[in-house]
Scaffold this motif. Structure first.
Motif, PDB file in Angstrom:
ATOM      1  N   ASN A  82       0.836  -1.196   0.000  1.00 16.78           N
ATOM      2  CA  ASN A  82       0.000   0.000   0.000  1.00 16.78           C
ATOM      3  C   ASN A  82       0.873   1.250   0.000  1.00 16.78           C
ATOM      4  O   ASN A  82       1.459   1.625   1.018  1.00 16.78           O
ATOM      5  N   LEU A  92      -7.758  -0.973   2.607  1.00 19.83           N
ATOM      6  CA  LEU A  92      -6.839  -1.915   1.967  1.00 19.83           C
ATOM      7  C   LEU A  92      -6.494  -3.072   2.896  1.00 19.83           C
ATOM      8  O   LEU A  92      -6.318  -4.216   2.435  1.00 19.83           O
ATOM      9  N   ASP A 105       2.423  -1.477   4.484  1.00 18.17           N
ATOM     10  CA  ASP A 105       2.291  -0.047   4.184  1.00 18.17           C
ATOM     11  C   ASP A 105       3.509   0.702   4.697  1.00 18.17           C
ATOM     12  O   ASP A 105       4.447   0.099   5.230  1.00 18.17           O
TER      13      ASP A 105
END
Length: 403
Positions: A82, A92, A105
Motif C-alpha cells: 500500500n 486496503l 504499508d
C-alpha cells in the motif's frame, strides 16, 4: 517467488516499483494500480526502458474494498504493498483480510476529517489477520520503518538496555521553489503544523508546534535547525523497546518553509474542515494542495542530501553506551536511478525491502506487526545492498550532540 500488487503511483511508488523490478528473482509478477492508470503506465514504461522488466498496470479505487479484493483475485497477488494515501490504510487492510493475502504499508492511518494519526485502528485488526492466516507489516518506510529497524538492531545487537532515543530527520535538499513539500502536501502540512509530542518516564508530553528546537551537525550535511514533532514510529517503539525512558523525534526545516507555513496557518489555509466559497464546499488544505508544486515534479530540480538516523543511549555489559546510526542519501543520485528525489527514495526502497522480507519469509507471522517486531539484521543487510547504506558512530556516553 512472489506475486505483488502495488497500489499508488506517486514518487514513493515509483521508487518501490523500480526496486521490486530490479529484484525480479523475488518478485516474479508485479502489478501497479492507481486511481489514475496513466500514471502507472508512465512508471511501467520507465521500468521497461531502464530495467528491462515488464510489469502490469490497472485502475483501482483504493477506497473501494470490494474492488480491491476483485483486483487481488484477478492478478493472483500474494502481497499487497500500500503506497496510496494513509487515509486508505483501513480499506486496503480489510481487502487483504477478505482475499487472504499479506499487507504492507509505509505510514499509519490518518482520518481524512481529523487532524489525528495513530496505529490504534490498525492494531485493532490483529485478530482479523490472525483468523485469515496472513500478516500486516506496518510502517515499512524510512521514518517510520528504517528508524524502527535501527532501534531493533541496536536492541538486538548493541545494547542490553536502551534508555534514550532521538530520531533525527534532515532534508537538506534544494528544489529552487520558495515553498513546496517533498511529499503529499496535505499529509506533510497536517503533520508539521500539529502540536509536538514526546514520551518521557511513561507518559506523553505535548508541546506547541515547533516549540522545541536544537541545532545538530548532520554528517555530510552540516548544522541544521531541528524541531521536535510527533511522529508515528514513537507510538510502537515505546511499546517494544524495553527499558526506554525517553524518545523524541526531530525534523529540519528552513526559515522560508516555516514562514510560509505560519502564514498559511494564520489565514486558515491549513484547515481540514469544509468551508463555503461562492456556494461551493471546499476544504482549504486540499485546495492548497492543488496550488502547490506536485512533489513528483521536484525530482529533476532537487539537489543536496538527506540524513536520517537515530541517536541511541543505554547500557551494554554494565557500561553506558551511545551510538548514532544513520543514512545519507543524495537527491541527484536517487533521481538518476529511479526518476524520483531522495525523500521518495528513502521511503520507497524500505517499502520494497519490507515486501522482500515477507516474500522470502525472513519475516513471517499471523497478525499485525510493526517493523521492530522482527530480526533486524536481514533488513539492515538489504539496506546496504539496495541503495541505503548505513553508518554507525560510537559516541561518548552522555555526550551532547546538540551544537
Amino acid at each position: 517467488m512472489a506475486n505483488i500488487l502495488i497500489i499508488g503511483a506517486g514518487g514513493v511508488s515509483r521508487v518501490a516499483t523500480v526496486k521490486c523490478a530490479k529484484n525480479s528473482e523475488i518478485f516474479t509478477k508485479i502489478t501497479l494500480a492507481s486511481r489514475t492508470k496513466s500514471k502507472c503506465d508512465e512508471i511501467a514504461k520507465f521500468i521497461k526502458e531502464r530495467v528491462g522488466v515488464c510489469i502490469d498496470t490497472a485502475q483501482i479505487d483504493a477506497d473501494d474494498t470490494e474492488a480491491v479484493v476483485k483486483l487481488i483475485k484477478t492478478t493472483g497477488a500474494e502481497i499487497l504493498l500500500n503506497l496510496a494515501l494513509p487515509y486508505q490504510d483501513l480499506t486496503l487492510m480489510d481487502a487483504c483480510v477478505k482475499a487472504g493475502i499479506n499487507y504492507i504499508d509505509t505510514a499509519n492511518y490518518e482520518h481524512p476529517d481529523l487532524a489525528k494519526f495513530e496505529y490504534k485502528l490498525q492494531w485493532a485488526k490483529d485478530e482479523n489477520f490472525k483468523n485469515a492466516g496472513v500478516m500486516a507489516l506496518l510502517g515499512s518506510g524510512f521514518d517510520p520503518g528504517v528508524t524502527n529497524v535501527y532501534c531493533a538492531y541496536a536492541m538486538q545487537n548493541l545494547f542490553d538496555e536502551i534508555n534514550y532515543i532521538d530520531i533525527l530527520d534532515c532534508n537538506a535538499g534544494d528544489h529552487g521553489y520558495a515553498f513546496a513539500t517533498n511529499f503529499n502536501p496535505e499529509i506533510n502540512l497536517r503533520e508539521v503544523s500539529a502540536n509536538g509530542r514526546y514520551w518521557k518516564d511513561g507518559e506523553w508530553i505535548e508541546t506547541k508546534p515547533m516549540e522545541i528546537m536544537f541545532k545538530w551537525k548532520y554528517p555530510k550535511i552540516g548544522v541544521k535547525d531541528s524541531y521536535l514533532l510527533y511522529h508515528e514510529e514513537m507510538e510502537s517503539l515505546v511499546k517494544n523497546i524495553k527499558g526506554l525512558k525517553q524518545i523524541r523525534f526531530f525534523m529540519t526545516f528552513g526559515e522560508s518553509y516555516l514562514t510560509h507555513m505560519r502564514c498559511l496557518k494564520n489565514v486558515g489555509m491549513l484547515r481540514i474542515d469544509e468551508v463555503d466559497f461562492n456556494g461551493t464546499k471546499i476544504v482549504p488544505i486540499q485546495f492548497l494542495k492543488a496550488l502547490l508544486p506536485d512533489p513528483a515534479s521536484l525530482g529533476p530540480r532537487t539537489k543536496g542530501k538527506t540524513n536520517i538516523g537515530c541517536v541511541i543511549r543505554g547500557f551494554k555489559n554494565g557500561k553506558e553506551r551511545q551510538v548514532y546510526i544513520y543514512n545519507v542519501c543524495d537527491h541527484e543520485e536517487s533521481f538518476a536511478e529511479t526518476g524520483a528525489q531522495a525523500v521518495s527514495y528513502t521511503t520507497g526502497v524500505p517499502a520494497c525491502i519490507g515486501a522482500m522480507m515477507v516474500a522470502t519469509k525472513k519475516w513471517q507471522g499471523k497478525g499485525v506487526f510493526n517493523m521492530e517486531n522482527f530480526d533486524a539484521k536481514p533488513f539492515m543487510d538489504e539496506l546496504n545492498r539496495q541503495g541505503l547504506p548505513w553508518e554507525i558512530i560510537e559516541m561518548k556516553p552522555g555526550e551532547r550532540y546538540e551544537v
